[in-house]
Design an enzyme around this catalytic site. Sequence first.
Site, mmCIF file in Angstrom:
data_model
loop_
_atom_site.group_PDB
_atom_site.id
_atom_site.type_symbol
_atom_site.label_atom_id
_atom_site.label_comp_id
_atom_site.label_asym_id
_atom_site.label_seq_id
_atom_site.Cartn_x
_atom_site.Cartn_y
_atom_site.Cartn_z
ATOM 1 N N CYS A 251 0.808 -1.226 0.000
ATOM 2 C CA CYS A 251 0.000 0.000 0.000
ATOM 3 C C CYS A 251 0.838 1.271 0.000
ATOM 4 C CB CYS A 251 -1.010 -0.014 1.145
ATOM 5 S SG CYS A 251 -0.311 -0.058 2.777
ATOM 6 N N HIS A 299 -1.573 1.390 7.363
ATOM 7 C CA HIS A 299 -2.152 1.303 6.018
ATOM 8 C C HIS A 299 -2.391 2.694 5.455
ATOM 9 C CE1 HIS A 299 -4.311 0.061 2.551
ATOM 10 N NE2 HIS A 299 -5.437 0.604 2.939
ATOM 11 N N HIS A 311 -6.154 1.877 -3.450
ATOM 12 C CA HIS A 311 -5.129 1.335 -2.554
ATOM 13 C C HIS A 311 -4.768 -0.088 -2.958
ATOM 14 C CE1 HIS A 311 -7.748 -1.107 0.489
ATOM 15 N NE2 HIS A 311 -8.291 -1.113 -0.695
#
Length: 341
Positions: A251, A299, A311
Site C-alpha cells: 500500500c 495502512h 489502494h
Amino acid sequence: MLCATGLLAGPATAAQRAPAPPPGGGARPLEEVRKEIEGLYRTAERATDEYNAAEEQVQLQQKKIVELARTIDGEQRRLAALKRRAGALASAQYRAGGIPPGAQLALSKDPESFLANADLVRKGQQAVKGVIGQLTQLKTDLEGYAQDASHRWEELEANRKKKDAARKEINDKIDAAKELESRLAAKEKDRLRKLEEDQALLAQQKWLDSGVLKEITGKASEQGKKAISYATSQIGKDYVWGATGPDTFDCSGLTLRAWQAAGRTIPRTSQEQWRQLPRVALKDLRPGDLIIYFSDASHVGMYLGDGAIVHAPRPGRQVTVTGAGTMPILGVVRPDGENSG
C-alpha cells in the site's frame, strides 16, 4: 504494508497451528474464521511496515558506508603525501641547522647571507610545524571516520536482523491465513469474500451517514491529479508485501510511486508518511491526499473524491478502488503540502 479492506484486527495464530474447533466440535462460524484471517493479515501488515523501514535504513547505511570508505581512502592518500612532505622538510631543516646559529654567524664570511638563510630556516621550521599540525588533525579525522564506519556497520547489522525477523513474521502470518482459507470449501470461500465485502460496505455506509462528505469539497492540485492518474493506472496489479512497482505494490509502495510520478518524493512507509508529511483536517480532504488508517498507521490509501480511495489491499488481492470509510481512519496527510492545516 498489508491492507485488508474493511477488516478489524482479530486474534492471530501460529502458521503451524490449525484453527481450534468450537466447543462441542463441528465447523467454526465463518465470521469467526474471517476475524482470525483478518487478524493474521493485520499482524503481517504491521511487520511489513517494520520490514520496509528496516530495508530503507539498510540501503541508507550501505550508501553511507561506501561514502565513508571513499573519504577514508582519500584522507589516507593525503596522510601519506603529508608524511612525505614532513620528511623532506625535516631533512632540509637538519641539513641547514646542523651547526648552532651562533657558530654559523661567527664562521660566516657574509653575515647578511647568513641572516637571509636563517630567515629561510625559520620559515622552514614553521612549515614543518604546519605540516605536523595537519598530520595530527588528519589522523584525528581518520579515527573519527573509522568510528563512524564501525557504528554504521553495527546499525546495518541490526537493521538486517530486524528485516529478517519481520520477514519471518510476515511469511508466518500470511501462511497461517492461507492455511485457514485453504481449509474452506469453495462455497465457504465465496461466503468469506462476501462477508468481507459486507463488512466494508457497512463501515463505508456508517462513514457516509455521518455526513462527512457534505464538508469535503476540496479539488485536486495539479500534482495531485498526476498522482491520482498514476495510482489508478495500477488498478488490477497484484499486492506483494515490500513491493514498490512497477508490476506489484504494497500500500505505501503504491502511494510512494504515485507521488514520485507527480514530482514529489515522500517517505517509504505509511507510518513515516503519517509522521513526516503535512497533516490536514478530514473536512479539508481533497483528491490526491493520503488517508492513513488504523491506530498504528499501518495502512494508506489515496483519496480520489466522492468518498473513494485507491489502494493496494493485501496478499491475494489487487490494487483497487474502495470506500474511504471502510477502515478506521487515523488521519489525512498532504504530500504537496498546499493549504495544509
